[in-house]
Scaffold this motif. Structure first.
Motif, PDB file in Angstrom:
ATOM      1  N   UNK A   1       0.888  -1.407   0.104  1.00 24.71           N
ATOM      2  CA  UNK A   1      -0.045   0.057  -0.154  1.00 24.71           C
ATOM      3  C   UNK A   1       0.840   1.199   0.123  1.00 24.71           C
ATOM      4  N   UNK A   2       2.023   1.175   0.748  1.00 24.77           N
ATOM      5  CA  UNK A   2       3.100   2.407   0.695  1.00 24.77           C
ATOM      6  C   UNK A   2       3.476   2.547  -0.528  1.00 24.77           C
ATOM      7  N   UNK A   3       3.867   1.605  -1.206  1.00 21.09           N
ATOM      8  CA  UNK A   3       4.399   1.484  -2.501  1.00 21.09           C
ATOM      9  C   UNK A   3       3.469   2.092  -3.505  1.00 21.09           C
ATOM     10  N   UNK A   4       2.276   1.735  -3.462  1.00 15.32           N
ATOM     11  CA  UNK A   4       0.989   2.282  -4.449  1.00 15.32           C
ATOM     12  C   UNK A   4       0.846   3.655  -3.980  1.00 15.32           C
ATOM     13  N   UNK A   5       0.692   4.201  -2.829  1.00 12.88           N
ATOM     14  CA  UNK A   5       0.791   5.671  -2.464  1.00 12.88           C
ATOM     15  C   UNK A   5       1.832   6.381  -3.016  1.00 12.88           C
ATOM     16  N   UNK A   6       3.294   5.831  -3.160  1.00 13.51           N
ATOM     17  CA  UNK A   6       4.320   6.631  -3.324  1.00 13.51           C
ATOM     18  C   UNK A   6       4.335   6.844  -5.047  1.00 13.51           C
ATOM     19  N   UNK A   7       3.909   5.530  -5.760  1.00 15.96           N
ATOM     20  CA  UNK A   7       3.587   5.599  -7.053  1.00 15.96           C
ATOM     21  C   UNK A   7       2.720   6.827  -7.548  1.00 15.96           C
ATOM     22  N   UNK A   8       1.721   7.051  -6.895  1.00 17.75           N
ATOM     23  CA  UNK A   8       0.568   7.987  -7.227  1.00 17.75           C
ATOM     24  C   UNK A   8       1.292   9.480  -7.210  1.00 17.75           C
ATOM     25  N   UNK A   9       2.500   9.546  -6.395  1.00 18.65           N
ATOM     26  CA  UNK A   9       2.890  10.826  -6.372  1.00 18.65           C
ATOM     27  C   UNK A   9       3.821  11.381  -7.784  1.00 18.65           C
TER      28      UNK A   9
ATOM     29  N   UNK B   1       8.497  10.313   0.409  1.00 19.58           N
ATOM     30  CA  UNK B   1       8.115   8.797   0.745  1.00 19.58           C
ATOM     31  C   UNK B   1       7.812   8.844   2.273  1.00 19.58           C
ATOM     32  N   UNK B   2       8.598   9.425   2.858  1.00 16.62           N
ATOM     33  CA  UNK B   2       8.370   9.623   4.603  1.00 16.62           C
ATOM     34  C   UNK B   2       7.030  10.101   4.892  1.00 16.62           C
ATOM     35  N   UNK B   3       6.654  11.102   4.032  1.00 16.81           N
ATOM     36  CA  UNK B   3       5.106  11.591   4.277  1.00 16.81           C
ATOM     37  C   UNK B   3       4.024  10.652   4.125  1.00 16.81           C
ATOM     38  N   UNK B   4       4.261   9.978   3.009  1.00 22.12           N
ATOM     39  CA  UNK B   4       3.574   8.664   2.655  1.00 22.12           C
ATOM     40  C   UNK B   4       3.381   7.579   3.942  1.00 22.12           C
ATOM     41  N   UNK B   5       4.454   7.261   4.340  1.00 23.04           N
ATOM     42  CA  UNK B   5       4.605   6.201   5.402  1.00 23.04           C
ATOM     43  C   UNK B   5       3.876   7.038   6.745  1.00 23.04           C
TER      44      UNK B   5
END
Length: 372
Positions: free
Chosen positions: A61-69, A132-136
């Motif tokens: 899920x973290x990778x998915x959210x980062x990819x959306x950036x 990435x830290x913000x998404x985490x």
């Protein structure tokens, strides 16, 4: 008085029809527009590597959210290949999602769950770590909200809250605000930041232009004698040129002023226009004073030193310490008052520039009978 206005009219005509004036005007608009180029041309995403040692639902899920950036672009490969690309500069960094990431997030532990391997050539480590830290952190906040809901309503409520918060359909549980010692400050948008940069770059260019514009005006002793014979002092002649130069330059400031309006800072337009006008007038007085120097080498050295001091110590390009004797001393420079529009009350900045304009334009008349 007719000779005074005739001098202004002749100077404006000269600036509008000679290469020096035309080239400066074009250059001034190019300089004023340059900070906005980066807003027009989109930045390419920053390439980063991704190593998932946890391989769980949360890490995916973290990778998915980062990819959306739009800021980063994820590359996945084996660890040796990613490290090799990191070392040769093809990747700005490699994120390692450490084993136990999901368990830590669910327990409310955020620290030591991510690891960033930086490239020795990286110039964007701060951007990628913040992204990435913000998404985490958002994932941790989502999990924490769901955990609290799950204790009240069980697994179903946990899943529902987790989905809603992750999708952003609920009110945020954390709001971040920028704050200084005095009060909350409004968000600085990229457009507003570019508007300030445009204003300060233009101010630096105009400083040099005003200083060089009068360097040769009236340096001929025969010309000065003819002016005196007509009851018109050389100082008054130079002051007329100062006013003409200021009128000629002022249209260039329309670029940052329009940007301030678009950025929603319309209340700053009038104060900045007044301050920029006084800034030009102040440097007209300084230019009139140093134009009394007869030695051309010394004159150009003074112009260089004054320009550099005005730009560097006037806080146009770099931020100076907010306190100390040195900081107060820099307010002798007109640019320091102009740059204070970001930190001081505009009326105080206008008052300071009024004092500068009055002081620096009186100096040439005080040294009227003296050669420098």
């Amino acid at each position: 008085m007719s000779l005074f206005f005739s001098t202004i009219k002749y100077r404006l005509k000269t600036l509008l029809t000679t290469p020096r004036g035309i080239v400066f005007f074009v250059l001034a608009f190019i300089v004023a527009l340059s900070p906005f180029i980066g807003l027009i041309i989109p930045d390419a995403p920053i390439p980063i590597g991704w190593i998932d040692e946890d391989n769980t639902e949360y890490s995916q899920l973290l990778k998915k959210n980062v990819k959306s950036l739009n800021v980063v672009w994820i590359t996945e490969d084996d660890e040796d290949t990613l490290i090799a690309n990191l070392q040769n500069g093809r990747l700005e960094g490699v994120f390692v999602i450490k084993e136990g990431f999901e368990k830590s997030i669910k327990k409310g532990v955020f620290e030591d769950t991510l690891k960033l391997l930086r490239s020795p050539y990286s110039t964007a480590a701060g951007v990628i770590s913040e992204s990435v830290g913000g998404e985490a952190l958002r994932l941790w906040l989502t999990s924490y909200s769901a955990k609290e809901a799950g204790e009240l309503g069980g697994e179903d409520l946990y899943d529902a809250v987790f989905r809603h918060v992750d999708a952003g359909t609920d009110e945020p549980i954390l709001t971040l605000m920028r704050q200084n010692a005095a009060a909350d400050t409004s968000e600085v948008t990229p457009l507003l930041d570019a508007a300030y940069s445009s204003l300060f770059l233009l101010a630096a260019l105009c400083c040099f232009y005003m200083l060089t514009g009068l360097s040769a005006a009236g340096s001929n002793h025969d010309f000065a004698a003819r002016l005196k014979a007509r009851g018109f002092s050389l100082e008054r002649y130079k002051f007329a040129i100062i006013l003409a130069d200021r009128v000629f330059i002022l249209p260039c400031v329309a670029v940052p002023l329009i940007a301030f309006g678009i950025a929603g800072a319309g209340d700053k337009i009038l104060p900045i226009f007044v301050m920029f006008t006084l800034y030009l007038l102040s440097f007209g007085g300084i230019a009139s004073l140093i134009s009394k120097i007869n030695n051309r080498t010394v004159l150009m050295l003074c112009i260089s030193v004054i320009t550099i001091a005005n730009v560097m110590f006037g806080s146009l390009l770099i931020s100076l310490p907010s306190g100390g004797v040195f900081s107060y001393f820099t307010y002798l420079l007109p640019s320091r008052w102009l740059s204070s529009i970001q930190s001081l009350n505009p009326l105080l900045g206008i008052a300071g520039l009024c004092a500068c304009a009055l002081f620096y334009n009186l100096l040439p008349f005080l040294f009227k009978k003296k050669e420098l």
